[in-house]
Motif scaffolding. Structure first.
Motif, PDB file in Angstrom:
ATOM      1  N   PHE A  58      18.659  -9.577  -7.054  1.00  0.00           N
ATOM      2  CA  PHE A  58      18.886  -8.328  -7.788  1.00  0.00           C
ATOM      3  C   PHE A  58      17.530  -7.626  -7.929  1.00  0.00           C
ATOM      4  N   CYS A  59      17.429  -6.402  -7.391  1.00  0.00           N
ATOM      5  CA  CYS A  59      16.161  -5.672  -7.319  1.00  0.00           C
ATOM      6  C   CYS A  59      16.284  -4.334  -8.050  1.00  0.00           C
ATOM      7  N   PRO A  60      16.259  -4.329  -9.379  1.00  0.00           N
ATOM      8  CA  PRO A  60      16.598  -3.118 -10.120  1.00  0.00           C
ATOM      9  C   PRO A  60      15.664  -1.941  -9.911  1.00  0.00           C
ATOM     10  N   THR A  61      14.349  -2.174  -9.877  1.00  0.00           N
ATOM     11  CA  THR A  61      13.455  -1.011  -9.742  1.00  0.00           C
ATOM     12  C   THR A  61      13.636  -0.352  -8.383  1.00  0.00           C
ATOM     13  N   LEU A 111      15.262   4.153  -4.991  1.00  0.00           N
ATOM     14  CA  LEU A 111      15.839   4.677  -3.751  1.00  0.00           C
ATOM     15  C   LEU A 111      17.241   5.245  -3.959  1.00  0.00           C
ATOM     16  N   GLY A 112      17.748   5.224  -5.196  1.00  0.00           N
ATOM     17  CA  GLY A 112      19.083   5.753  -5.455  1.00  0.00           C
ATOM     18  C   GLY A 112      20.174   4.959  -4.777  1.00  0.00           C
ATOM     19  N   SER A 113      19.977   3.643  -4.646  1.00  0.00           N
ATOM     20  CA  SER A 113      20.904   2.825  -3.867  1.00  0.00           C
ATOM     21  C   SER A 113      22.193   2.495  -4.605  1.00  0.00           C
ATOM     22  N   GLY A 114      22.116   2.353  -5.928  1.00  0.00           N
ATOM     23  CA  GLY A 114      23.298   1.994  -6.699  1.00  0.00           C
ATOM     24  C   GLY A 114      22.964   0.976  -7.765  1.00  0.00           C
ATOM     25  N   LEU A 115      23.979   0.491  -8.461  1.00  0.00           N
ATOM     26  CA  LEU A 115      23.822  -0.414  -9.590  1.00  0.00           C
ATOM     27  C   LEU A 115      24.386  -1.788  -9.243  1.00  0.00           C
ATOM     28  N   PHE A 116      23.533  -2.792  -9.300  1.00  0.00           N
ATOM     29  CA  PHE A 116      23.971  -4.165  -9.050  1.00  0.00           C
ATOM     30  C   PHE A 116      24.934  -4.600 -10.156  1.00  0.00           C
ATOM     31  N   ARG A 117      25.999  -5.283  -9.763  1.00  0.00           N
ATOM     32  CA  ARG A 117      27.042  -5.663 -10.718  1.00  0.00           C
ATOM     33  C   ARG A 117      26.837  -7.108 -11.171  1.00  0.00           C
ATOM     34  N   LEU A 118      26.004  -7.255 -12.184  1.00  0.00           N
ATOM     35  CA  LEU A 118      25.713  -8.581 -12.713  1.00  0.00           C
ATOM     36  C   LEU A 118      26.963  -9.291 -13.235  1.00  0.00           C
ATOM     37  N   PRO A 119      27.882  -8.600 -13.916  1.00  0.00           N
ATOM     38  CA  PRO A 119      29.105  -9.300 -14.339  1.00  0.00           C
ATOM     39  C   PRO A 119      29.899  -9.894 -13.175  1.00  0.00           C
ATOM     40  N   ALA A 120      29.938  -9.186 -12.045  1.00  0.00           N
ATOM     41  CA  ALA A 120      30.647  -9.723 -10.871  1.00  0.00           C
ATOM     42  C   ALA A 120      29.946 -10.956 -10.331  1.00  0.00           C
ATOM     43  N   CYS A 121      28.632 -10.950 -10.398  1.00  0.00           N
ATOM     44  CA  CYS A 121      27.857 -12.109  -9.943  1.00  0.00           C
ATOM     45  C   CYS A 121      28.194 -13.339 -10.786  1.00  0.00           C
ATOM     46  N   TRP A 122      28.249 -13.162 -12.108  1.00  0.00           N
ATOM     47  CA  TRP A 122      28.645 -14.268 -12.990  1.00  0.00           C
ATOM     48  C   TRP A 122      30.090 -14.690 -12.714  1.00  0.00           C
ATOM     49  N   GLU A 142       0.799  -1.226   0.000  1.00  0.00           N
ATOM     50  CA  GLU A 142       0.000   0.000   0.000  1.00  0.00           C
ATOM     51  C   GLU A 142       0.835   1.282   0.000  1.00  0.00           C
ATOM     52  N   MET A 143       2.139   1.166   0.174  1.00  0.00           N
ATOM     53  CA  MET A 143       2.979   2.364   0.205  1.00  0.00           C
ATOM     54  C   MET A 143       3.919   2.430  -0.992  1.00  0.00           C
ATOM     55  N   ILE A 144       3.657   1.624  -2.005  1.00  0.00           N
ATOM     56  CA  ILE A 144       4.491   1.626  -3.195  1.00  0.00           C
ATOM     57  C   ILE A 144       4.507   3.029  -3.808  1.00  0.00           C
ATOM     58  N   GLY A 145       5.672   3.451  -4.271  1.00  0.00           N
ATOM     59  CA  GLY A 145       5.790   4.765  -4.892  1.00  0.00           C
ATOM     60  C   GLY A 145       5.851   5.918  -3.905  1.00  0.00           C
ATOM     61  N   ALA A 146       6.292   5.665  -2.661  1.00  0.00           N
ATOM     62  CA  ALA A 146       6.406   6.755  -1.669  1.00  0.00           C
ATOM     63  C   ALA A 146       7.594   7.655  -2.017  1.00  0.00           C
ATOM     64  N   PHE A 147       7.393   8.946  -1.886  1.00  0.00           N
ATOM     65  CA  PHE A 147       8.294   9.948  -2.474  1.00  0.00           C
ATOM     66  C   PHE A 147       9.497  10.316  -1.612  1.00  0.00           C
ATOM     67  N   GLY A 148      10.642  10.485  -2.257  1.00  0.00           N
ATOM     68  CA  GLY A 148      11.675  11.399  -1.849  1.00  0.00           C
ATOM     69  C   GLY A 148      12.712  10.987  -0.834  1.00  0.00           C
ATOM     70  N   GLU A 149      12.845   9.695  -0.522  1.00  0.00           N
ATOM     71  CA  GLU A 149      13.821   9.309   0.494  1.00  0.00           C
ATOM     72  C   GLU A 149      14.746   8.212  -0.031  1.00  0.00           C
ATOM     73  N   GLN A 150      15.922   8.113   0.606  1.00  0.00           N
ATOM     74  CA  GLN A 150      16.770   6.944   0.408  1.00  0.00           C
ATOM     75  C   GLN A 150      16.478   5.951   1.529  1.00  0.00           C
ATOM     76  N   LEU A 151      17.189   4.833   1.524  1.00  0.00           N
ATOM     77  CA  LEU A 151      16.788   3.664   2.295  1.00  0.00           C
ATOM     78  C   LEU A 151      16.456   3.947   3.757  1.00  0.00           C
ATOM     79  N   LEU A 152      17.405   4.462   4.518  1.00  0.00           N
ATOM     80  CA  LEU A 152      17.213   4.540   5.967  1.00  0.00           C
ATOM     81  C   LEU A 152      16.097   5.512   6.325  1.00  0.00           C
ATOM     82  N   TRP A 176      13.655   6.325   4.322  1.00  0.00           N
ATOM     83  CA  TRP A 176      12.441   5.725   3.767  1.00  0.00           C
ATOM     84  C   TRP A 176      11.829   4.729   4.758  1.00  0.00           C
ATOM     85  N   LEU A 177      12.669   3.961   5.418  1.00  0.00           N
ATOM     86  CA  LEU A 177      12.178   3.010   6.415  1.00  0.00           C
ATOM     87  C   LEU A 177      11.445   3.715   7.553  1.00  0.00           C
TER      88      LEU A 177
END
Length: 442
Positions: free
Chosen positions: A295-298, A303-314, A87-97, A99-100
Protein backbone atom coordinates in the motif's frame (compact mmCIF):
# COMPACT_ATOMS: atom_id res chain seq x y z
CA UNK A 1 19.82 -15.30 36.20
CA UNK A 2 22.45 -13.64 34.04
CA UNK A 3 22.00 -11.88 30.71
CA UNK A 4 24.90 -12.14 28.28
CA UNK A 5 24.84 -8.95 26.20
CA UNK A 6 27.11 -6.50 24.41
CA UNK A 7 24.76 -3.51 24.45
CA UNK A 8 21.75 -2.32 26.44
CA UNK A 9 19.38 0.50 25.51
CA UNK A 10 16.95 2.26 27.84
CA UNK A 11 13.82 4.03 26.64
CA UNK A 12 10.08 3.63 26.17
CA UNK A 13 9.35 0.46 24.17
CA UNK A 14 6.43 -0.06 21.78
CA UNK A 15 5.82 -3.04 19.50
CA UNK A 16 3.22 -5.64 18.50
CA UNK A 17 3.63 -9.08 20.04
CA UNK A 18 2.53 -11.24 17.12
CA UNK A 19 1.18 -11.31 13.58
CA UNK A 20 -2.50 -10.34 13.51
CA UNK A 21 -5.49 -10.83 11.21
CA UNK A 22 -7.58 -7.82 12.22
CA UNK A 23 -7.20 -4.28 13.48
CA UNK A 24 -8.88 -5.24 16.74
CA UNK A 25 -6.38 -8.03 17.29
CA UNK A 26 -3.51 -5.59 16.69
CA UNK A 27 -4.89 -3.38 19.45
CA UNK A 28 -4.91 -6.39 21.77
CA UNK A 29 -1.40 -7.48 20.79
CA UNK A 30 0.17 -4.03 21.19
CA UNK A 31 2.50 -3.66 24.19
CA UNK A 32 4.19 -0.66 25.75
CA UNK A 33 6.75 -0.08 28.47
CA UNK A 34 7.16 3.56 29.44
CA UNK A 35 10.62 2.79 30.87
CA UNK A 36 12.16 -0.32 29.36
CA UNK A 37 15.46 -2.02 28.60
CA UNK A 38 16.58 -3.85 25.49
CA UNK A 39 19.55 -6.18 25.92
CA UNK A 40 21.37 -6.99 22.67
CA UNK A 41 23.74 -9.85 21.94
CA UNK A 42 25.34 -10.73 18.58
CA UNK A 43 22.96 -8.43 16.73
CA UNK A 44 19.82 -9.92 18.26
CA UNK A 45 17.39 -9.10 21.05
CA UNK A 46 18.62 -10.97 24.13
CA UNK A 47 15.94 -9.64 26.50
CA UNK A 48 13.17 -7.06 26.73
CA UNK A 49 12.04 -5.96 30.14
CA UNK A 50 11.11 -3.02 32.30
CA UNK A 51 13.86 -0.84 33.75
CA UNK A 52 12.81 -1.85 37.24
CA UNK A 53 13.22 -5.52 36.37
CA UNK A 54 16.28 -5.22 34.14
CA UNK A 55 18.51 -2.75 36.00
CA UNK A 56 19.91 -5.53 38.18
CA UNK A 57 21.32 -7.33 35.13
CA UNK A 58 23.35 -4.38 33.87
CA UNK A 59 27.13 -4.75 33.86
CA UNK A 60 28.62 -1.52 35.29
CA UNK A 61 31.57 -1.83 32.93
CA UNK A 62 29.34 -2.08 29.85
CA UNK A 63 26.82 0.51 30.94
CA UNK A 64 23.85 1.29 28.71
CA UNK A 65 22.63 3.80 26.13
CA UNK A 66 20.17 6.14 27.82
CA UNK A 67 17.37 7.17 25.45
CA UNK A 68 14.78 8.20 27.99
CA UNK A 69 12.34 10.66 26.49
CA UNK A 70 12.36 8.63 23.26
CA UNK A 71 10.08 5.87 22.02
CA UNK A 72 11.95 2.82 20.75
CA UNK A 73 10.19 1.09 17.86
CA UNK A 74 11.16 -1.79 15.57
CA UNK A 75 12.75 -0.37 12.43
CA UNK A 76 10.37 0.60 9.66
CA UNK A 77 9.87 -1.82 6.76
CA UNK A 78 9.35 -0.18 3.36
CA UNK A 79 7.62 -2.73 1.14
CA UNK A 80 7.99 -0.81 -2.15
CA UNK A 81 10.49 1.86 -3.21
CA UNK A 82 12.58 2.79 -6.31
CA UNK A 83 16.09 3.94 -5.49
CA UNK A 84 16.88 5.28 -9.01
CA UNK A 85 13.92 7.67 -8.76
CA UNK A 86 15.34 9.45 -5.71
CA UNK A 87 16.49 12.45 -7.74
CA UNK A 88 13.16 12.94 -9.52
CA UNK A 89 10.91 12.91 -6.47
CA UNK A 90 8.14 15.50 -6.71
CA UNK A 91 8.04 15.65 -10.54
CA UNK A 92 5.05 17.68 -11.67
CA UNK A 93 1.81 17.10 -13.44
CA UNK A 94 1.43 13.57 -14.80
CA UNK A 95 -0.40 10.35 -14.06
CA UNK A 96 1.33 6.98 -14.12
CA UNK A 97 1.93 6.15 -17.78
CA UNK A 98 2.84 9.69 -18.84
CA UNK A 99 4.96 10.08 -15.69
CA UNK A 100 7.01 7.02 -16.64
CA UNK A 101 7.81 8.24 -20.15
CA UNK A 102 8.34 11.90 -19.21
CA UNK A 103 10.45 11.52 -16.08
CA UNK A 104 11.25 7.98 -15.01
CA UNK A 105 12.79 6.40 -18.07
CA UNK A 106 15.21 9.28 -18.83
CA UNK A 107 16.43 9.34 -15.22
CA UNK A 108 16.88 5.58 -15.05
CA UNK A 109 19.07 5.61 -18.17
CA UNK A 110 21.91 7.14 -16.13
CA UNK A 111 22.39 4.02 -14.02
CA UNK A 112 24.46 2.21 -16.61
CA UNK A 113 27.31 4.29 -15.16
CA UNK A 114 28.67 2.43 -12.10
CA UNK A 115 30.05 5.60 -10.49
CA UNK A 116 26.74 7.39 -10.82
CA UNK A 117 24.82 4.38 -9.51
CA UNK A 118 27.15 4.19 -6.51
CA UNK A 119 26.68 7.89 -5.74
CA UNK A 120 22.88 7.63 -5.70
CA UNK A 121 22.98 4.30 -3.83
CA UNK A 122 24.95 5.86 -0.98
CA UNK A 123 22.58 8.83 -0.82
CA UNK A 124 19.57 6.50 -0.91
CA UNK A 125 20.80 4.30 1.95
CA UNK A 126 21.61 7.40 3.99
CA UNK A 127 18.05 8.59 3.43
CA UNK A 128 16.56 5.27 4.53
CA UNK A 129 18.53 5.22 7.76
CA UNK A 130 17.94 8.87 8.62
CA UNK A 131 14.20 8.31 8.13
CA UNK A 132 14.12 5.21 10.34
CA UNK A 133 13.78 2.57 7.60
CA UNK A 134 15.88 -0.49 8.36
CA UNK A 135 14.48 -2.92 5.76
CA UNK A 136 13.24 -2.19 2.25
CA UNK A 137 12.18 -3.97 -0.92
CA UNK A 138 13.76 -1.95 -3.71
CA UNK A 139 13.46 -1.60 -7.47
CA UNK A 140 16.74 -0.89 -9.25
CA UNK A 141 16.98 -0.18 -13.01
CA UNK A 142 17.49 -2.39 -16.05
CA UNK A 143 21.25 -2.15 -15.53
CA UNK A 144 23.11 -4.75 -13.44
CA UNK A 145 25.36 -1.87 -12.35
CA UNK A 146 22.45 -0.37 -10.43
CA UNK A 147 21.92 -3.57 -8.42
CA UNK A 148 25.61 -4.03 -7.71
CA UNK A 149 25.94 -0.45 -6.48
CA UNK A 150 22.93 -0.63 -4.15
CA UNK A 151 23.62 -4.03 -2.64
CA UNK A 152 27.32 -3.25 -2.20
CA UNK A 153 26.35 -0.20 -0.15
CA UNK A 154 23.70 -2.10 1.83
CA UNK A 155 26.19 -4.89 2.59
CA UNK A 156 28.60 -2.32 4.02
CA UNK A 157 25.88 -1.19 6.41
CA UNK A 158 24.83 -4.76 7.29
CA UNK A 159 21.25 -3.95 6.25
CA UNK A 160 18.44 -6.37 5.58
CA UNK A 161 17.57 -5.24 2.06
CA UNK A 162 15.82 -6.97 -0.84
CA UNK A 163 16.40 -5.60 -4.36
CA UNK A 164 16.46 -6.56 -8.00
CA UNK A 165 17.18 -5.47 -11.54
CA UNK A 166 14.14 -4.27 -13.50
CA UNK A 167 13.26 -6.62 -16.36
CA UNK A 168 11.46 -5.23 -19.44
CA UNK A 169 11.54 -6.03 -23.13
CA UNK A 170 8.83 -3.87 -24.72
CA UNK A 171 6.98 -0.55 -24.51
CA UNK A 172 10.01 1.30 -23.21
CA UNK A 173 12.69 3.40 -24.95
CA UNK A 174 15.31 1.43 -26.87
CA UNK A 175 17.96 2.44 -24.33
CA UNK A 176 15.94 0.68 -21.59
CA UNK A 177 14.82 -2.40 -23.51
CA UNK A 178 16.47 -5.82 -23.46
CA UNK A 179 15.70 -9.25 -24.85
CA UNK A 180 14.02 -11.81 -22.67
CA UNK A 181 17.11 -14.02 -22.83
CA UNK A 182 19.46 -11.17 -21.88
CA UNK A 183 17.18 -10.29 -18.97
CA UNK A 184 17.11 -13.91 -17.81
CA UNK A 185 20.90 -14.28 -18.02
CA UNK A 186 21.75 -11.02 -16.22
CA UNK A 187 19.18 -11.63 -13.50
CA UNK A 188 20.44 -15.15 -12.96
CA UNK A 189 24.00 -13.87 -12.53
CA UNK A 190 22.84 -11.25 -10.03
CA UNK A 191 20.91 -13.82 -8.01
CA UNK A 192 23.95 -16.04 -7.80
CA UNK A 193 26.09 -13.11 -6.69
CA UNK A 194 23.79 -11.49 -4.11
CA UNK A 195 21.14 -13.83 -2.72
CA UNK A 196 21.99 -14.52 0.95
CA UNK A 197 25.05 -12.28 0.98
CA UNK A 198 25.04 -10.87 4.49
CA UNK A 199 21.42 -9.95 5.26
CA UNK A 200 20.55 -9.32 1.62
CA UNK A 201 17.90 -10.92 -0.56
CA UNK A 202 17.21 -10.82 -4.28
CA UNK A 203 13.86 -9.89 -5.85
CA UNK A 204 13.14 -10.94 -9.41
CA UNK A 205 11.69 -7.71 -10.80
CA UNK A 206 9.60 -7.57 -13.98
CA UNK A 207 8.54 -3.92 -14.04
CA UNK A 208 4.91 -4.68 -14.87
CA UNK A 209 2.86 -6.59 -17.41
CA UNK A 210 2.77 -3.84 -20.09
CA UNK A 211 6.59 -3.83 -20.42
CA UNK A 212 6.77 -7.64 -20.46
CA UNK A 213 6.31 -9.98 -23.41
CA UNK A 214 5.13 -13.53 -22.82
CA UNK A 215 8.74 -14.58 -23.39
CA UNK A 216 9.96 -12.33 -20.59
CA UNK A 217 7.36 -13.53 -18.09
CA UNK A 218 8.24 -17.09 -19.00
CA UNK A 219 11.88 -16.26 -18.23
CA UNK A 220 10.74 -14.90 -14.86
CA UNK A 221 8.85 -18.13 -14.24
CA UNK A 222 11.99 -20.15 -15.00
CA UNK A 223 14.02 -18.07 -12.56
CA UNK A 224 11.41 -18.58 -9.85
CA UNK A 225 11.62 -22.33 -10.36
CA UNK A 226 15.43 -22.31 -10.27
CA UNK A 227 15.68 -20.03 -7.23
CA UNK A 228 12.58 -20.62 -5.09
CA UNK A 229 13.99 -18.73 -2.11
CA UNK A 230 14.14 -15.43 -4.02
CA UNK A 231 11.42 -12.81 -3.89
CA UNK A 232 9.34 -11.40 -6.74
CA UNK A 233 8.21 -7.77 -6.98
CA UNK A 234 6.17 -5.99 -9.61
CA UNK A 235 3.28 -3.54 -10.04
CA UNK A 236 -0.41 -4.38 -10.16
CA UNK A 237 -3.56 -2.36 -10.88
CA UNK A 238 -2.19 1.04 -9.97
CA UNK A 239 -3.97 3.21 -12.53
CA UNK A 240 -7.22 2.75 -14.52
CA UNK A 241 -5.48 3.43 -17.85
CA UNK A 242 -2.82 0.88 -16.94
CA UNK A 243 -5.49 -1.73 -16.18
CA UNK A 244 -7.20 -1.03 -19.51
CA UNK A 245 -3.85 -1.33 -21.30
CA UNK A 246 -3.21 -4.73 -19.74
CA UNK A 247 -6.65 -5.88 -20.84
CA UNK A 248 -5.81 -4.86 -24.41
CA UNK A 249 -2.36 -6.48 -24.36
CA UNK A 250 -3.48 -9.72 -22.70
CA UNK A 251 -7.07 -10.32 -23.90
CA UNK A 252 -6.79 -14.03 -23.20
CA UNK A 253 -6.71 -13.30 -19.43
CA UNK A 254 -9.80 -12.14 -17.58
CA UNK A 255 -8.00 -9.89 -15.08
CA UNK A 256 -4.68 -8.10 -14.60
CA UNK A 257 -3.53 -10.47 -11.85
CA UNK A 258 -4.40 -13.44 -14.05
CA UNK A 259 -1.43 -12.54 -16.27
CA UNK A 260 1.02 -12.97 -13.41
CA UNK A 261 -0.80 -15.97 -12.01
CA UNK A 262 -0.69 -17.72 -15.41
CA UNK A 263 3.12 -17.53 -15.31
CA UNK A 264 3.20 -18.82 -11.71
CA UNK A 265 4.43 -15.48 -10.37
CA UNK A 266 1.94 -15.29 -7.50
CA UNK A 267 2.82 -17.01 -4.26
CA UNK A 268 4.85 -16.69 -1.10
CA UNK A 269 7.50 -13.97 -1.36
CA UNK A 270 5.60 -12.28 -4.21
CA UNK A 271 4.83 -8.63 -3.48
CA UNK A 272 2.53 -6.65 -5.77
CA UNK A 273 2.69 -2.89 -5.42
CA UNK A 274 -0.52 -0.83 -5.30
CA UNK A 275 -3.45 -3.20 -5.98
CA UNK A 276 -5.92 -0.33 -6.05
CA UNK A 277 -8.35 -1.45 -8.77
CA UNK A 278 -8.74 -5.13 -7.91
CA UNK A 279 -11.72 -7.37 -8.56
CA UNK A 280 -12.91 -9.70 -5.79
CA UNK A 281 -11.49 -12.65 -7.75
CA UNK A 282 -8.05 -11.04 -7.68
CA UNK A 283 -8.20 -10.45 -3.94
CA UNK A 284 -9.12 -14.10 -3.53
CA UNK A 285 -6.20 -15.20 -5.72
CA UNK A 286 -3.79 -13.11 -3.65
CA UNK A 287 -5.11 -14.77 -0.51
CA UNK A 288 -5.11 -18.30 -1.92
CA UNK A 289 -1.52 -18.02 -3.17
CA UNK A 290 -0.10 -16.31 -0.08
CA UNK A 291 0.90 -13.25 -2.11
CA UNK A 292 1.29 -9.79 -0.58
CA UNK A 293 0.46 -6.23 -1.62
CA UNK A 294 2.23 -2.95 -0.89
CA UNK A 295 0.00 0.00 0.00
CA UNK A 296 1.67 3.22 -1.25
CA UNK A 297 -0.53 6.13 -0.12
CA UNK A 298 1.66 9.12 -0.96
CA UNK A 299 2.31 7.80 -4.47
CA UNK A 300 -1.33 6.88 -5.08
CA UNK A 301 -2.46 10.37 -4.10
CA UNK A 302 0.35 12.21 -5.90
CA UNK A 303 -0.26 10.46 -9.23
CA UNK A 304 -4.05 10.49 -8.79
CA UNK A 305 -4.13 6.70 -9.04
CA UNK A 306 -6.93 5.99 -6.58
CA UNK A 307 -7.59 4.86 -3.01
CA UNK A 308 -6.28 1.55 -1.70
CA UNK A 309 -9.06 -0.45 -0.03
CA UNK A 310 -7.61 -1.48 3.30
CA UNK A 311 -10.90 -3.00 4.51
CA UNK A 312 -10.92 -5.32 1.48
CA UNK A 313 -7.36 -6.34 2.26
CA UNK A 314 -8.38 -7.33 5.80
CA UNK A 315 -11.58 -9.01 4.59
CA UNK A 316 -9.70 -11.23 2.14
CA UNK A 317 -6.83 -11.79 4.61
CA UNK A 318 -4.10 -10.67 2.21
CA UNK A 319 -0.66 -9.84 3.57
CA UNK A 320 0.11 -6.13 3.27
CA UNK A 321 3.02 -3.78 3.88
CA UNK A 322 3.42 -0.02 3.51
CA UNK A 323 5.53 1.40 0.68
CA UNK A 324 6.80 4.95 0.30
CA UNK A 325 7.21 4.32 -3.46
CA UNK A 326 9.82 7.05 -3.90
CA UNK A 327 9.91 8.75 -6.40
CA UNK A 328 6.19 8.83 -7.22
CA UNK A 329 5.83 8.79 -3.47
CA UNK A 330 6.79 12.16 -2.05
CA UNK A 331 8.74 11.22 1.08
CA UNK A 332 11.10 8.65 2.56
CA UNK A 333 9.38 9.21 5.91
CA UNK A 334 7.21 6.36 7.11
CA UNK A 335 5.64 8.74 9.62
CA UNK A 336 4.45 11.01 6.82
CA UNK A 337 3.40 8.01 4.77
CA UNK A 338 1.26 6.67 7.62
CA UNK A 339 -0.37 10.07 7.92
CA UNK A 340 -1.39 9.87 4.26
CA UNK A 341 -2.61 6.29 4.78
CA UNK A 342 -4.90 7.61 7.49
CA UNK A 343 -6.36 10.15 5.05
CA UNK A 344 -6.90 7.46 2.41
CA UNK A 345 -8.84 5.52 5.03
CA UNK A 346 -10.84 8.59 6.06
CA UNK A 347 -11.99 9.10 2.46
CA UNK A 348 -13.50 5.60 2.65
CA UNK A 349 -14.94 5.93 6.17
CA UNK A 350 -12.18 3.70 7.59
CA UNK A 351 -10.43 4.87 10.75
CA UNK A 352 -6.79 3.78 10.74
CA UNK A 353 -5.76 3.55 14.38
CA UNK A 354 -2.17 4.27 15.42
CA UNK A 355 -1.62 0.71 16.61
CA UNK A 356 -2.68 -0.65 13.23
CA UNK A 357 -0.65 1.90 11.27
CA UNK A 358 2.57 1.14 13.14
CA UNK A 359 1.88 -2.59 12.81
CA UNK A 360 1.76 -2.26 9.03
CA UNK A 361 5.02 -0.31 9.07
CA UNK A 362 6.84 -2.86 11.25
CA UNK A 363 5.71 -6.42 11.96
CA UNK A 364 2.97 -6.39 9.31
CA UNK A 365 5.45 -5.28 6.66
CA UNK A 366 7.87 -7.96 7.80
CA UNK A 367 5.03 -10.50 7.55
CA UNK A 368 4.28 -9.35 3.98
CA UNK A 369 7.94 -9.91 3.04
CA UNK A 370 8.06 -13.28 4.86
CA UNK A 371 10.62 -11.87 7.29
CA UNK A 372 8.54 -11.81 10.47
CA UNK A 373 10.64 -14.64 11.92
CA UNK A 374 13.63 -12.28 11.77
CA UNK A 375 12.45 -8.70 12.26
CA UNK A 376 9.40 -6.61 13.12
CA UNK A 377 9.18 -6.58 16.93
CA UNK A 378 11.24 -6.93 20.10
CA UNK A 379 10.75 -10.66 20.55
CA UNK A 380 13.81 -12.40 21.99
CA UNK A 381 15.95 -13.78 19.18
CA UNK A 382 14.80 -11.26 16.57
CA UNK A 383 17.42 -9.16 14.82
CA UNK A 384 18.01 -5.88 16.65
CA UNK A 385 16.87 -3.38 14.01
CA UNK A 386 15.14 -0.51 15.79
CA UNK A 387 14.77 3.25 15.95
CA UNK A 388 14.55 5.91 18.62
CA UNK A 389 11.87 8.54 18.08
CA UNK A 390 11.65 11.85 19.90
CA UNK A 391 7.93 12.64 19.78
CA UNK A 392 8.35 16.36 20.44
CA UNK A 393 10.99 18.08 18.30
CA UNK A 394 9.01 21.18 17.33
CA UNK A 395 7.12 23.66 19.50
CA UNK A 396 3.79 22.47 18.09
CA UNK A 397 4.63 18.82 18.74
CA UNK A 398 5.71 19.61 22.30
CA UNK A 399 2.46 21.46 22.95
CA UNK A 400 0.40 18.62 21.48
CA UNK A 401 2.28 15.70 23.06
CA UNK A 402 2.12 17.27 26.53
CA UNK A 403 -1.65 16.90 26.24
CA UNK A 404 -1.72 13.30 24.99
CA UNK A 405 -3.49 10.86 27.29
CA UNK A 406 -1.54 7.72 26.33
CA UNK A 407 1.05 6.31 23.96
CA UNK A 408 -1.56 5.63 21.26
CA UNK A 409 -2.50 9.29 21.09
CA UNK A 410 1.20 10.18 20.99
CA UNK A 411 1.78 7.76 18.12
CA UNK A 412 -1.18 9.17 16.26
CA UNK A 413 0.20 12.69 16.68
CA UNK A 414 3.50 11.41 15.26
CA UNK A 415 1.58 10.15 12.22
CA UNK A 416 -0.09 13.49 11.66
CA UNK A 417 2.58 16.00 12.72
CA UNK A 418 5.76 13.92 12.57
CA UNK A 419 8.48 13.53 9.96
CA UNK A 420 12.14 12.61 9.62
CA UNK A 421 13.15 15.17 12.26
CA UNK A 422 11.60 12.92 14.90
CA UNK A 423 14.01 10.08 14.10
CA UNK A 424 16.94 10.47 16.51
CA UNK A 425 18.79 7.14 16.16
CA UNK A 426 18.65 4.11 13.88
CA UNK A 427 20.17 0.80 14.96
CA UNK A 428 21.02 -1.97 12.49
CA UNK A 429 21.77 -5.50 13.65
CA UNK A 430 22.48 -4.32 17.17
CA UNK A 431 24.73 -1.40 16.25
CA UNK A 432 23.96 2.30 16.04
CA UNK A 433 24.00 3.00 12.31
CA UNK A 434 22.79 6.61 12.28
CA UNK A 435 22.23 9.38 14.80
CA UNK A 436 20.90 12.89 14.42
CA UNK A 437 23.79 15.33 14.58
CA UNK A 438 21.85 18.35 15.76
CA UNK A 439 18.64 19.14 17.58
CA UNK A 440 15.94 20.01 15.03
CA UNK A 441 14.00 23.22 15.44
CA UNK A 442 10.41 24.09 14.65
Amino acid sequence: MMIDYHAAVRGALFDIRDVCDSADEIARQARYLDDGLLFIRDGRIAARMSWQEGEQYLDPQKGYTDLRGHILLPGFVDAHIHYPQTEMIGAFGEQLLEWLSTYTFPVESQFADPAYAAEIAQFFIDQLLSHGTTTAMVFCTLHPESVNALLTEALKRDMRLIAGKVMMDRHAPDYLTETAEQSYRQTRELIQRWQHQGRLGYAITPRFAPTSTPELLDAVRRLREEFPDTWLQTHLSENPNEVAWVNDLWPEHARYLDVYHHYQLTGERSVFAHGIHLHADEWQCLHDTGSAVAFCPTSNLFLGSGLFRLPACWRHKVRMGIGTDVGAGTTFSMLRTLGEAYKVGQLQSYRLRASEAFYHATLGGAHALRLDDKIGNFAVGKEADFIAIDPAVTPLQRLRVERCKDVYETLFVLMTLGDERNIRETWINGQRAWAASATPVG
